[in-house]
Design a protein around this motif. Structure first.
Motif, PDB file in Angstrom:
ATOM      1  N   GLU A   2       0.996  -1.055  -0.060  1.00 35.88           N
ATOM      2  CA  GLU A   2      -0.124  -0.179   0.055  1.00 35.88           C
ATOM      3  C   GLU A   2       0.808   1.204   0.023  1.00 35.88           C
ATOM      4  O   GLU A   2       2.055   1.251   0.461  1.00 35.88           O
ATOM      5  N   TRP A   3       0.401   2.289  -0.616  1.00 37.55           N
ATOM      6  CA  TRP A   3       1.042   3.461  -0.730  1.00 37.55           C
ATOM      7  C   TRP A   3       0.947   4.389   0.653  1.00 37.55           C
ATOM      8  O   TRP A   3       0.019   4.205   1.245  1.00 37.55           O
ATOM      9  N   ILE A   4       2.159   4.738   0.906  1.00 36.39           N
ATOM     10  CA  ILE A   4       2.503   5.560   2.102  1.00 36.39           C
ATOM     11  C   ILE A   4       3.011   6.961   1.630  1.00 36.39           C
ATOM     12  O   ILE A   4       4.204   6.842   1.174  1.00 36.39           O
ATOM     13  N   GLY A   5       2.105   8.131   1.745  1.00 33.05           N
ATOM     14  CA  GLY A   5       2.663   9.373   0.966  1.00 33.05           C
ATOM     15  C   GLY A   5       3.703   9.990   1.634  1.00 33.05           C
ATOM     16  O   GLY A   5       3.510   9.729   3.098  1.00 33.05           O
ATOM     17  N   ASP A   6       4.283  11.034   1.221  1.00 31.48           N
ATOM     18  CA  ASP A   6       5.301  12.010   1.908  1.00 31.48           C
ATOM     19  C   ASP A   6       4.165  13.054   2.608  1.00 31.48           C
ATOM     20  O   ASP A   6       3.266  13.497   1.913  1.00 31.48           O
ATOM     21  N   ALA A   7       4.533  13.342   3.863  1.00 27.50           N
ATOM     22  CA  ALA A   7       3.636  14.230   4.634  1.00 27.50           C
ATOM     23  C   ALA A   7       3.731  15.792   4.218  1.00 27.50           C
ATOM     24  O   ALA A   7       2.724  16.416   4.509  1.00 27.50           O
ATOM     25  N   ARG A   8       5.003  15.888   3.521  1.00 28.63           N
ATOM     26  CA  ARG A   8       4.948  17.280   3.407  1.00 28.63           C
ATOM     27  C   ARG A   8       4.225  18.074   2.193  1.00 28.63           C
ATOM     28  O   ARG A   8       3.496  18.997   2.601  1.00 28.63           O
ATOM     29  N   PRO A   9       3.715  17.365   1.148  1.00 27.79           N
ATOM     30  CA  PRO A   9       2.716  17.704   0.234  1.00 27.79           C
ATOM     31  C   PRO A   9       1.475  17.200   0.404  1.00 27.79           C
ATOM     32  O   PRO A   9       0.484  17.546  -0.387  1.00 27.79           O
ATOM     33  N   ALA A  10       1.389  16.591   1.501  1.00 30.15           N
ATOM     34  CA  ALA A  10      -0.158  15.699   1.719  1.00 30.15           C
ATOM     35  C   ALA A  10      -1.341  16.928   1.964  1.00 30.15           C
ATOM     36  O   ALA A  10      -0.998  17.960   2.529  1.00 30.15           O
ATOM     37  N   ALA A  11      -2.357  16.632   1.511  1.00 28.37           N
ATOM     38  CA  ALA A  11      -3.465  17.260   1.939  1.00 28.37           C
ATOM     39  C   ALA A  11      -3.820  17.348   3.182  1.00 28.37           C
ATOM     40  O   ALA A  11      -3.983  15.944   3.811  1.00 28.37           O
ATOM     41  N   GLY A  12      -4.300  18.508   4.055  1.00 27.35           N
ATOM     42  CA  GLY A  12      -4.556  18.267   5.320  1.00 27.35           C
ATOM     43  C   GLY A  12      -6.220  18.006   5.507  1.00 27.35           C
ATOM     44  O   GLY A  12      -6.688  17.865   4.589  1.00 27.35           O
ATOM     45  N   PRO A  13      -6.820  17.869   6.677  1.00 24.30           N
ATOM     46  CA  PRO A  13      -8.162  17.403   6.743  1.00 24.30           C
ATOM     47  C   PRO A  13      -9.179  18.433   6.030  1.00 24.30           C
ATOM     48  O   PRO A  13      -9.890  17.845   5.308  1.00 24.30           O
ATOM     49  N   GLU A  14      -9.034  19.747   6.004  1.00 27.46           N
ATOM     50  CA  GLU A  14      -9.798  20.682   5.301  1.00 27.46           C
ATOM     51  C   GLU A  14      -9.682  20.538   3.868  1.00 27.46           C
ATOM     52  O   GLU A  14     -10.651  20.494   3.209  1.00 27.46           O
ATOM     53  N   TRP A 131      -4.561  12.433  -0.832  1.00 29.78           N
ATOM     54  CA  TRP A 131      -4.395  13.647  -1.569  1.00 29.78           C
ATOM     55  C   TRP A 131      -3.202  14.091  -1.096  1.00 29.78           C
ATOM     56  O   TRP A 131      -3.024  14.348  -0.055  1.00 29.78           O
ATOM     57  N   GLU A 132      -2.748  14.643  -2.377  1.00 33.56           N
ATOM     58  CA  GLU A 132      -1.401  15.201  -2.270  1.00 33.56           C
ATOM     59  C   GLU A 132      -1.349  16.527  -3.220  1.00 33.56           C
ATOM     60  O   GLU A 132      -1.827  16.403  -4.304  1.00 33.56           O
ATOM     61  N   ASP A 142      11.643  19.766  -0.553  1.00 34.02           N
ATOM     62  CA  ASP A 142      12.578  19.970   0.540  1.00 34.02           C
ATOM     63  C   ASP A 142      12.367  21.479   1.163  1.00 34.02           C
ATOM     64  O   ASP A 142      12.627  21.698   2.260  1.00 34.02           O
ATOM     65  N   ARG A 143      12.077  22.290   0.381  1.00 40.96           N
ATOM     66  CA  ARG A 143      11.804  23.793   0.783  1.00 40.96           C
ATOM     67  C   ARG A 143      10.098  24.219   1.069  1.00 40.96           C
ATOM     68  O   ARG A 143      10.004  25.143   1.346  1.00 40.96           O
ATOM     69  N   LEU A 144       9.270  23.033   0.998  1.00 39.93           N
ATOM     70  CA  LEU A 144       7.868  23.375   1.447  1.00 39.93           C
ATOM     71  C   LEU A 144       7.943  23.726   2.559  1.00 39.93           C
ATOM     72  O   LEU A 144       8.434  23.140   3.816  1.00 39.93           O
ATOM     73  N   GLN A 145       7.168  24.793   3.056  1.00 41.20           N
ATOM     74  CA  GLN A 145       6.684  25.053   4.400  1.00 41.20           C
ATOM     75  C   GLN A 145       5.549  24.638   5.096  1.00 41.20           C
ATOM     76  O   GLN A 145       4.678  24.228   4.029  1.00 41.20           O
ATOM     77  N   PRO A 146       5.327  24.233   6.144  1.00 38.94           N
ATOM     78  CA  PRO A 146       4.110  23.559   6.503  1.00 38.94           C
ATOM     79  C   PRO A 146       2.818  24.332   6.169  1.00 38.94           C
ATOM     80  O   PRO A 146       2.794  25.771   6.609  1.00 38.94           O
TER      81      PRO A 146
END
Length: 241
Positions: A2-14, A131-132, A142-146
């Motif tokens: 199963e796919w485990i996405g990267d948390a940095r570009p992942a879509a938040g709950p909203e 979603w990401e 690597d330069r993405l901000q939260p």
């Protein structure tokens, strides 16, 4: 596996809620601005057209930028379009629009408040499990901000899906000007004020859609990590420019 996405570009709950709700007819996407008693309702999903992407490389950007028009007319180089880093299988795909309605009154006049909530390129019919953000080939993860959302800009509130390999030919009709004014384009008019331009020499297409000031690109991933949908949103809650 199963796919485990990267948390940095992942879509938040909203963002996840918006992306899933926007394509569910009958659901509410909040309320009308300045009127919390009137909901904005998803009224339907419209299939606009099919688009050919023979290279498997997809551009999601404005079909032109005002500050590049003069350079184009003079034969000077323009900046490259925003090509997505992800690749999709070469093929033909559906383009769909999610429509909403939120009636409102303005200076005594009533409006239906019909609007485009999101535009979707359907890569497959497999269920989306996550979603990401869809990064461009030049974006540095690597330069993405939260909480940061990278978006393409649009001077005319128009975005497009297009085959990257045929970009120059597909966008040529949008760059025709005489005395500083655009000339009529040789394009197919589609529902929702969309347009379709074709390059038959490459069997490739470009399809425009509404994008208020530009938009954010989202990738819908299946449980195996394959891309099932590519969605563009412009004004979802909490979006950052």
């Amino acid at each position: 596996m199963e796919w485990i996405g990267d948390a940095r570009p992942a879509a938040g709950p909203e963002a996840t809620w918006y992306l899933e709700t926007a394509f569910t007819p009958g659901e509410h996407l909040g309320t009308v601005y300045d009127d919390p008693t009137t909901p904005v309702v998803v009224t339907g999903i419209e299939e606009v057209t099919a688009i050919r992407i023979p290279s498997g490389r997809l551009v999601v950007d404005a079909p032109w930028h005002d500050d590049e028009t003069l350079a184009y007319e003079r034969g000077l180089p323009t900046s490259p379009p925003r090509e997505l880093a992800v690749r999709i299988p070469p093929g033909t795909y559906r383009v769909e629009i999610a429509w909403t309605a939120g009636p409102y009154e303005f200076f005594g006049e009533h409006f239906d408040g019909v609007a485009c909530a999101a535009t979707r390129l359907c890569v497959s019919d497999e269920p989306v499990v996550g979603w990401e953000m869809g990064l461009g080939v030049d974006d540095d993860i690597d330069r993405l901000q939260p909480g940061e959302r990278i978006r393409f800009s649009s001077d005319a509130n128009v975005g497009c899906f297009a085959d990257a390999g045929a970009w120059t030919a597909l966008t040529a009709p949008f760059r025709g000007y005489v005395d500083g004014r655009p000339v009529p384009r040789d394009s197919e008019q589609l529902p929702g004020r969309c347009e379709r331009v074709t390059d038959e020499s490459r069997q490739a297409d470009l399809v425009t859609f509404t994008a208020e000031s530009g938009g954010v690109v989202w990738l819908g991933r299946t449980k195996t990590g394959e891309v099932a949908a590519i969605v563009v949103t412009s004004g979802m809650p909490g979006a950052k420019a």
